[in-house]
Scaffold this motif. Sequence first.
Motif, PDB file in Angstrom:
ATOM      1  N   GLN A  47      -2.827  50.691  50.281  1.00 48.60           N
ATOM      2  CA  GLN A  47      -2.733  49.248  50.524  1.00 48.60           C
ATOM      3  C   GLN A  47      -3.719  48.495  49.625  1.00 48.60           C
ATOM      4  O   GLN A  47      -3.399  47.408  49.101  1.00 48.60           O
TER       5      GLN A  47
ATOM      6  N   ILE B 185      -2.313  48.552  46.078  1.00 48.71           N
ATOM      7  CA  ILE B 185      -1.136  47.678  45.920  1.00 48.71           C
ATOM      8  C   ILE B 185      -1.594  46.290  45.490  1.00 48.71           C
ATOM      9  O   ILE B 185      -0.983  45.652  44.608  1.00 48.71           O
ATOM     10  N   ASP B 186      -2.685  45.816  46.081  1.00 51.09           N
ATOM     11  CA  ASP B 186      -3.179  44.479  45.771  1.00 51.09           C
ATOM     12  C   ASP B 186      -3.635  44.402  44.292  1.00 51.09           C
ATOM     13  O   ASP B 186      -3.557  43.355  43.643  1.00 51.09           O
TER      14      ASP B 186
ATOM     15  N   LYS C 295      -0.618  50.683  42.704  1.00 49.08           N
ATOM     16  CA  LYS C 295       0.401  51.427  43.442  1.00 49.08           C
ATOM     17  C   LYS C 295       1.582  50.526  43.691  1.00 49.08           C
ATOM     18  O   LYS C 295       1.445  49.309  43.813  1.00 49.08           O
ATOM     19  N   THR C 296       2.722  51.203  43.835  1.00 49.33           N
ATOM     20  CA  THR C 296       3.955  50.467  44.035  1.00 49.33           C
ATOM     21  C   THR C 296       4.275  50.432  45.521  1.00 49.33           C
ATOM     22  O   THR C 296       3.648  51.094  46.352  1.00 49.33           O
ATOM     23  N   GLU C 297       5.248  49.613  45.842  1.00 50.68           N
ATOM     24  CA  GLU C 297       5.707  49.547  47.239  1.00 50.68           C
ATOM     25  C   GLU C 297       6.255  50.886  47.690  1.00 50.68           C
ATOM     26  O   GLU C 297       6.146  51.251  48.858  1.00 50.68           O
TER      27      GLU C 297
ATOM     28  N   LEU D  63       3.521  52.902  48.922  1.00 51.29           N
ATOM     29  CA  LEU D  63       3.076  52.428  50.243  1.00 51.29           C
ATOM     30  C   LEU D  63       3.982  52.969  51.347  1.00 51.29           C
ATOM     31  O   LEU D  63       3.514  53.412  52.400  1.00 51.29           O
TER      32      LEU D  63
END
Length: 454
Positions: free
Chosen positions: A160, A163-164, A168-170, A173
């Motif tokens: 998480q 991601i911000d 990292k990709t969705e 996640l």
Amino acid sequence: MIKTIAIIVGAILVVGGIVYVTQSGGPPVDVVTASLAPIQEYVDEQGKTRLPRTYVISMPFDARLGEITLEEGDHVTKGEVVAKIVQEDVEAEYDESKAAVERLAASIRETGDKSVEQTTRQQAEFFVDSMVNTVEAAKTRMTASRSRFEYATTYLQRVQQLIDKGAKTEDDLDRAQLQKVESDTDFQTDALTYQAILSIDAATKLLPSMVSQYIDRKDLSVAVLQQQKAEAEARLRTAELRMQRSTMTSPVDGIVLTKELTSEQQVAAGTTLLEIGQLSQLEVEAEILSQDATRIKPGDRAEIYGPSLGKEAGHGIPMKVQRVYPTGFTKVSSLGVEQQRVLVILRFESGQLAQVLEQHGLGVDYRVQVRVYTEEKAQALVIPRSAIFRDVSGNWQAYAVSGGKLQRRNLQLGLMNDLSVEVTQGIESGDQILISPAASLSDGAKVTPIENSP
């Protein structure tokens, strides 16, 4: 005419008597000559035959008695069957008691067999040991699941954050979230499995105790069965004893004295059936006045006589005093007078009883006359008992005839019985003694002695 003749005859007799008296010097009297002779003091009394001991055959317990074929007077030998209880009854009781003992013995063997329980306890102990490893394995698995869950949680937080920043990709996640959910599910499952295994482990640990308690309960059951078996064995012993006692035998060689029952019937315990005695032990008892019993002691010579024996006094069947009872008793005579009496027992001389039984047919409770000699002398100065009398002072006296005249003499006496008396002082051997003196005679009177046999 007849009266006249009678008067004449009477006158002649009176005149003749006067002439006789005048010529002889006095009236005729019966005399005996005092002489030396044996004399005995004795006690005479009625007696009866008896046995010192009789053997009573009685019912040992309530039962049905078979027919008794013996009769009074029958001879029996020691060990001979004299009465018998109906055997079917006692045999049935014995068989029932024996079957009860055998059944309880089988139950004890069955209950006492612990082989299955011992195997079960061993298996339970194996289960307990194996559950230890199973619990450890479940705990380890739960610990590993917790670690994976904690890692999945940490990893999701990192994704998480990345991601911000665009690192990292969705899709990453989503995979992190899925991994967390899966690890959480695995952890919860392993935790529940661990708790379940702990419960199973606790229950498994109780199995050996449960089996041991069951074995202990079987031991208690065996103890109860053993007690029941002991009671059944006691009943069996009672049944065996009844079997033995159901056949009644004579304890001695003897003769049947009495018989109370004959036909087959139900009889209560203690009822007398037969009485057996030994005539070879026959003796005689006499109830002697206590004042006479003081002169009797064991070993004194005695005899029995009377019509039942065909014997006269002094020529009876010789016996010996066996025992003088130490206590007396009160008995009312035929005239209603209370008398204190003592029981005296006489025994036959050795070897004589068999002859007496054969010749005279004596039995038990036969009436005889008893004479016990308390003192004897082979030589004494003896005169008839009827010759003596007492004066007003109570002194013993007798009339002696000397020179055709009566002489009243004071006497000192020794032994005395119903017929004769011993004189120790007052007369001499050879003196003529008046028999049964009349009250009209007096000292110094003239008499004509007529000698009588003593």
